[in-house]
Design an enzyme around this catalytic site. Structure first.
Site, PDB file in Angstrom:
ATOM      1  N   CYS A   2      21.404   1.474 -37.154  1.00 58.01           N
ATOM      2  CA  CYS A   2      20.357   0.892 -37.974  1.00 58.01           C
ATOM      3  C   CYS A   2      19.761  -0.306 -37.248  1.00 58.01           C
ATOM      4  CB  CYS A   2      20.918   0.436 -39.325  1.00 58.01           C
ATOM      5  SG  CYS A   2      21.804   1.708 -40.246  1.00 58.01           S
ATOM      6  N   ASP A 100      30.982   4.337 -43.755  1.00 56.32           N
ATOM      7  CA  ASP A 100      31.731   3.349 -42.990  1.00 56.32           C
ATOM      8  C   ASP A 100      31.253   1.939 -43.319  1.00 56.32           C
ATOM      9  OD1 ASP A 100      29.295   3.986 -41.754  1.00 56.32           O
ATOM     10  OD2 ASP A 100      30.012   3.402 -39.774  1.00 56.32           O
ATOM     11  N   VAL A 295      18.319  13.657 -17.052  1.00 56.33           N
ATOM     12  CA  VAL A 295      17.062  13.349 -16.368  1.00 56.33           C
ATOM     13  C   VAL A 295      17.099  13.959 -14.978  1.00 56.33           C
ATOM     14  CG1 VAL A 295      15.680  11.492 -15.349  1.00 56.33           C
ATOM     15  CG2 VAL A 295      16.663  11.196 -17.623  1.00 56.33           C
ATOM     16  N   SER A 369      27.950   8.955 -24.304  1.00 59.05           N
ATOM     17  CA  SER A 369      27.634   8.680 -22.902  1.00 59.05           C
ATOM     18  C   SER A 369      28.841   8.063 -22.209  1.00 59.05           C
ATOM     19  CB  SER A 369      26.417   7.754 -22.793  1.00 59.05           C
ATOM     20  OG  SER A 369      26.729   6.464 -23.283  1.00 59.05           O
ATOM     21  N   GLY A 370      28.738   7.896 -20.895  1.00 58.93           N
ATOM     22  CA  GLY A 370      29.878   7.458 -20.087  1.00 58.93           C
ATOM     23  C   GLY A 370      29.906   5.988 -19.761  1.00 58.93           C
TER      24      GLY A 370
END
Length: 678
Positions: A2, A100, A295, A369-370
């Site tokens: 948010c 949550d 990408v 993601s990493g």
């Protein structure tokens, strides 16, 4: 995920309060396109624009606890909300939603600020105590989610206004607020590559540092740290095989927690080891085929599409990619800077802006993601460089040359022809010059050059030196651990998780989750690094933990840092906003800028073949261009840079107005037209 915004304002007319908070939220509506709501009470306003991910039906904000004492506006996700809900129920707490957000609120009501160390998540939130009148702001321990604040507003001191928001642009809706670039903060950011943990490029605006909370009470603002970095854990006591199993199990649990969602979760797949591991675990744990996104570049030096497709095919993910050309970077640079809100030293955040738009168009709202893997598991060449320089005087010339050759095989200027020159450079930096910053001194030479863009730059490293000197235990860390601390405190939250990460994702309403930045994973990495990582092989434990699950080519492949074309893009495509740099009149509008040095730099970039532009010149040029664009968008009084980002009129789904009421909680009023949960 948010966006939040609000203020404590003794000066603002009560009748104007609803319009001001609605306008602030409208400026960050891209972060939460599904719902909006705000709370008003005795000179306090706070609101949320919501991206509905967990409990789509009943998780609307602002939200109160059952006693109506505490009200929350929450940005982020609490990954261990299932476990905490169970614990809180055991303590007698009753829940009205599955969200949550309510777990955070009930935990705060139960434990106060003592709840914060219990949270495993990515968050920034505001809680209003309707009894004491206090306002609390808190941020997660790794700085995954931002919250900015200003105690200036239209006044100063105890009778002044306090503003806060997930993005600084929300402040432009507050009456009398003006953005001004701060030359001193720019000098520090240019030198260190990012604003320091509590800083921004603008006067009178700060950000809440990672692992901290802030209390606004009676006109005072107090800052408290609740979590420190845990990179000096005790060494792992088991065998190498046990360490491999320990790391894999810890990562698996982290990914499992971050797959908790009422909407589909995708993965960013770069083709490197870290994102491939996340994809492998998500594939194992998901009940459906995982969608992956990446990408591609038309320049081979930047493109990793070959590795991406090998991993996607091996794991059976449903893969989708976008091709990004130089023209795309030039065309979208101002929009990406508008969302980043800070100067940038490279263009790599622009392709991420375009990728998140592609992900949104594909119907995905949450992505894994990493990020954090290189910081936790010592994946950067920076760490091996630190070991090499620290041991320099104990090595033979052959060992020194071989060590240099292993650092950056992907970079041509680290090839055999340049190693003699590099050897001389390393010789100069084999002894610490900046106290406590030994690991980063070579990197900071590029930043020192960029700081020359400013007329009065003083010592651009003074604030960073003061930060490390005031940090308990920092001096006792090893050179590599100091390097790790600096990465965790500066580039990770200041650029990778923000400019290149969260800010680009949330520009299009995409929530980014980082399994490697789970406290248990960071602690596990710290314990095994001390035992099993001597710098000879990049991320040896991680590779061994997933041997047999990933393509062998992915395990054997050296790390290729994610990069994108730089200054050459703007030379080749000459976008109209380049006039900001080509006009001395425009350059002189930027407070503190040295227009003479800036014009010389631009002239050299424009006259030099792309392959002849040095790294430090390229970096300084991108800094200059992004600063000029940022100044025009925020401090210059013009809105050209906001083209393509019109602020829609906000129609709140939920309004809670407690002004003049201290009886039972009034019913929340729903206004149609803002688009409910989807």
């Amino acid at each position: 995920m948010c966006g939040i915004a609000g203020f404590v304002s003794p000066s603002l007319d009560a009748g104007a309060t609803p319009e001001v908070i609605a306008s602030m939220l409208s400026l960050i509506r891209h972060r939460g396109p599904d719902e909006a709501g705000y709370y008003l009470d005795d000179g306090v306003a706070m609101g949320t624009v919501r991206l509905s991910v967990i409990d789509l039906a009943t998780g609307a904000q602002p939200m109160a606890d059952p006693s109506d004492r505490y009200w929350i506006c929450f940005n982020g996700e609490l990954y261990n909300h299932v476990e905490l809900r169970r614990e809180l129920r055991g303590l007698g707490r009753h829940f009205r939603t599955r969200s949550d957000t309510e777990v955070v609120l009930q935990a705060w009501a139960q434990w106060g600020a003592g709840a914060l160390p219990r949270f495993n998540g990515a968050f920034a939130f505001a809680i209003r105590d309707a009894v004491s009148g206090d306002l609390f702001l808190a941020r997660d321990r790794y700085g995954k989610r931002p919250v900015f604040y200003s105690d200036r507003g239209s006044g100063t001191g105890p009778d002044g206004d306090f503003l806060f928001a997930s993005e600084m642009k929300a402040f432009r809706a507050f009456p009398g607020f003006r953005f001004e670039l701060d030359p001193g903060e720019l000098a520090s950011a240019f030198a260190v590559w990012t604003p320091l943990p509590d800083r921004t490029p603008f006067r009178h605006i700060r950000q809440l540092p990672m692992g901290s909370f802030l209390t606004v009470r009676g006109g005072r603002v107090d800052l408290t740290t609740y979590a420190e970095l845990e990179i000096d854990a005790d060494p792992f006591t088991g065998s190498a095989r046990e360490a491999v199993a320990f790391v894999r199990d810890t990562l698996r649990e982290s990914v499992a927690m971050r797959l908790r969602s009422d909407v589909e979760v995708g993965v960013y797949l770069s083709g490197g080891l870290d994102s491939s591991i996340v994809t492998a675990l998500a594939t194992e744990l998901s009940p459906h085929a995982v969608r992956t996104f990446s990408v591609e570049f038309d320049e081979a030096a930047f493109d990793e599409s070959g590795s991406q497709h090998v991993v996607a095919s091996h794991l059976g993910s449903l893969h989708s990619s976008i091709a990004v050309r130089g023209a795309d970077i030039a065309a979208n640079f101002p929009s990406a800077v508008y969302h980043a809100e800070v100067p940038a030293f490279r263009t790599a955040f622009v392709p991420m802006y375009l990728l998140s738009r592609h992900v949104r168009d594909a119907g995905i709202k949450v992505i894994l993601s990493g990020e954090g893997a290189d910081e936790a598991f010592l994946g950067y060449s920076l760490f091996r460089e630190t070991l090499l320089r620290a041991a320099w005087h104990d090595l033979s010339d052959d060992e020194r040359m071989a060590g240099i050759g292993r650092l950056h095989p992907e970079l041509s200027h680290f090839g055999p022809a340049n190693r003699a020159r590099l050897k001389g450079l390393f010789e100069q930096f084999a002894v610490e010059r900046l106290p406590g910053l030994f690991s980063h001194e070579l990197r900071y030479q590029n930043g020192r050059f960029a700081a020359r863009l400013l007329k009065e730059r003083g010592d651009p490293f003074a604030d960073l030196l003061a930060l490390t000197a005031s940090t308990p235990g920092y001096a006792a860390l090893s050179p590599v651990q100091k390097a790790q601390w600096l990465e965790f405190k500066t580039l990770l939250p200041g650029y990778l998780l923000s400019t290149q990460g969260e800010r680009m994702s949330l520009a299009h309403g995409i929530e980014n989750r980082c399994p490697f930045l789970d406290p248990a994973v960071v602690r596990a990495a710290a314990s095994v690094n001390l035992r099993f990582d001597d710098g000879s092989e990049e991320k040896a434990i991680l590779k061994e933990a997933f041997r047999g699950e990933l393509p062998e080519s992915s395990l054997a492949r050296r790390k290729q840092p994610y990069r994108a074309p730089g200054a050459a893009v703007f030379k080749e495509h000459r976008p109209d906003y380049m006039e900001l740099l080509l006009s001395e009149t425009e350059l002189r509008k930027i407070d503190g800028l040295d227009p003479v040095f800036a014009r010389k730099l631009v002239a050299k970039i424009m006259a030099t073949p792309s392959e002849g532009i040095s790294t430090k010149e390229d970096q300084a040029f991108i800094y200059l261009l992004s600063t000029a664009v940022l100044h025009q968008q925020f401090a210059g009084g013009r809105d050209r840079g906001r083209a393509g980002h019109p602020e829609a009129e906000l129609k709140a789904d939920t309004i809670v107005d407690l002004r003049g009421s201290r009886g039972p909680r009034p019913a929340a009023h729903a206004l149609h037209g803002a688009g409910g949960p989807r």
